[in-house]
Design a protein around this motif. Structure first.
Motif, mmCIF file in Angstrom:
data_model
loop_
_atom_site.group_PDB
_atom_site.id
_atom_site.type_symbol
_atom_site.label_atom_id
_atom_site.label_comp_id
_atom_site.label_asym_id
_atom_site.label_seq_id
_atom_site.Cartn_x
_atom_site.Cartn_y
_atom_site.Cartn_z
ATOM 1 N N ILE A 211 29.514 -33.371 -15.866
ATOM 2 C CA ILE A 211 28.575 -33.147 -16.955
ATOM 3 C C ILE A 211 27.141 -33.193 -16.451
ATOM 4 C CG2 ILE A 211 27.626 -34.224 -19.042
ATOM 5 C CD1 ILE A 211 30.397 -34.596 -20.046
ATOM 6 N N ARG A 212 26.852 -34.026 -15.455
ATOM 7 C CA ARG A 212 25.473 -34.126 -14.972
ATOM 8 C C ARG A 212 24.963 -32.789 -14.446
ATOM 9 N NH1 ARG A 212 28.563 -36.550 -11.127
ATOM 10 N NH2 ARG A 212 28.410 -35.678 -9.039
ATOM 11 N N ALA A 213 25.881 -31.883 -14.110
ATOM 12 C CA ALA A 213 25.494 -30.563 -13.615
ATOM 13 C C ALA A 213 25.288 -29.562 -14.754
ATOM 14 C CB ALA A 213 26.556 -30.042 -12.655
ATOM 15 N N ARG A 214 25.550 -29.968 -15.960
ATOM 16 C CA ARG A 214 25.410 -29.073 -17.123
ATOM 17 C C ARG A 214 24.042 -29.276 -17.762
ATOM 18 N NH1 ARG A 214 30.583 -29.687 -20.683
ATOM 19 N NH2 ARG A 214 29.544 -28.004 -21.801
ATOM 20 N N ASP B 160 22.004 -27.324 -19.295
ATOM 21 C CA ASP B 160 21.791 -26.755 -20.631
ATOM 22 C C ASP B 160 22.238 -27.731 -21.712
ATOM 23 O OD1 ASP B 160 20.747 -24.447 -19.535
ATOM 24 O OD2 ASP B 160 22.601 -23.304 -19.742
ATOM 25 N N LEU B 161 23.364 -28.378 -21.504
ATOM 26 C CA LEU B 161 23.862 -29.371 -22.455
ATOM 27 C C LEU B 161 22.888 -30.539 -22.550
ATOM 28 C CD1 LEU B 161 25.970 -30.698 -24.308
ATOM 29 C CD2 LEU B 161 27.103 -31.537 -22.233
ATOM 30 N N ILE B 162 22.463 -31.035 -21.405
ATOM 31 C CA ILE B 162 21.540 -32.174 -21.375
ATOM 32 C C ILE B 162 20.243 -31.814 -22.084
ATOM 33 C CG2 ILE B 162 20.096 -33.582 -19.838
ATOM 34 C CD1 ILE B 162 22.551 -33.540 -17.881
ATOM 35 N N ARG B 163 19.679 -30.660 -21.764
ATOM 36 C CA ARG B 163 18.416 -30.261 -22.388
ATOM 37 C C ARG B 163 18.554 -30.076 -23.899
ATOM 38 N NH1 ARG B 163 17.894 -26.676 -17.578
ATOM 39 N NH2 ARG B 163 16.674 -27.903 -16.112
ATOM 40 N N SER B 164 19.668 -29.488 -24.336
ATOM 41 C CA SER B 164 19.837 -29.283 -25.775
ATOM 42 C C SER B 164 19.973 -30.609 -26.512
ATOM 43 C CB SER B 164 21.037 -28.377 -26.068
ATOM 44 O OG SER B 164 22.256 -29.057 -25.901
ATOM 45 N N ILE C 244 31.044 -39.115 -19.780
ATOM 46 C CA ILE C 244 30.087 -39.487 -20.825
ATOM 47 C C ILE C 244 29.006 -40.396 -20.241
ATOM 48 C CG2 ILE C 244 29.786 -40.698 -23.034
ATOM 49 C CD1 ILE C 244 31.117 -37.848 -23.177
ATOM 50 N N HIS C 245 29.392 -41.287 -19.368
ATOM 51 C CA HIS C 245 28.426 -42.162 -18.692
ATOM 52 C C HIS C 245 27.446 -41.331 -17.867
ATOM 53 C CE1 HIS C 245 26.830 -45.852 -17.210
ATOM 54 N NE2 HIS C 245 27.252 -45.671 -15.979
ATOM 55 N N GLU C 246 27.950 -40.340 -17.153
ATOM 56 C CA GLU C 246 27.090 -39.440 -16.380
ATOM 57 C C GLU C 246 26.154 -38.660 -17.306
ATOM 58 O OE1 GLU C 246 29.413 -36.858 -13.928
ATOM 59 O OE2 GLU C 246 30.278 -38.504 -12.791
ATOM 60 N N LEU C 247 26.675 -38.234 -18.438
ATOM 61 C CA LEU C 247 25.858 -37.515 -19.413
ATOM 62 C C LEU C 247 24.709 -38.397 -19.898
ATOM 63 C CD1 LEU C 247 25.289 -35.080 -21.272
ATOM 64 C CD2 LEU C 247 26.925 -36.074 -22.878
ATOM 65 N N GLN C 248 25.010 -39.649 -20.204
ATOM 66 C CA GLN C 248 23.968 -40.581 -20.646
ATOM 67 C C GLN C 248 22.874 -40.702 -19.594
ATOM 68 O OE1 GLN C 248 26.614 -43.911 -21.399
ATOM 69 N NE2 GLN C 248 26.071 -43.845 -23.576
ATOM 70 N N HIS C 249 23.269 -40.828 -18.339
ATOM 71 C CA HIS C 249 22.283 -40.928 -17.258
ATOM 72 C C HIS C 249 21.440 -39.653 -17.164
ATOM 73 C CE1 HIS C 249 23.058 -44.800 -15.442
ATOM 74 N NE2 HIS C 249 24.347 -44.582 -15.586
#
Length: 82
Positions: free
Chosen positions: A9-12, A14-18, A60-65
């Motif tokens: 997820i950390r490589a996504r 677009d998801l993080i920015r949105s 999900i933890h990576e996404l939070q970071h």
């Protein structure tokens, strides 16, 4: 049964920015509801694709970071221009 390995997820970006775009516009209970809804959708999608529970938790933890890093990046950029 094949083991499904999720795309990090950390490589996504677009998801993080949105998600950060959404979180910057709302606060309090609305931000909490937004967060829970988006995370719930991601978790449901990963489960439907056969991703193991432990891998979902790590993702999900990576996404939070990633989200925290993007928020910090934006705050620093605003401080430099503000």
């Amino acid at each position: 049964m094949a083991k499904v390995i999720p795309f990090p997820i950390r490589a996504r970006q677009d998801l993080i920015r949105s998600m950060v775009d959404g979180l910057e516009c709302i606060h309090g209970a609305a931000a909490n509801a937004f967060w829970r809804q988006r995370i719930g959708e991601i978790v449901s999608d990963m489960k439907a694709k056969g991703v193991e529970v432990d891998a979902i938790g790590r993702a999900i933890h990576e996404l939070q970071h990633g989200i925290h890093a993007e928020l910090q990046k934006r705050a620093l950029a605003q401080g430099a221009t503000g």
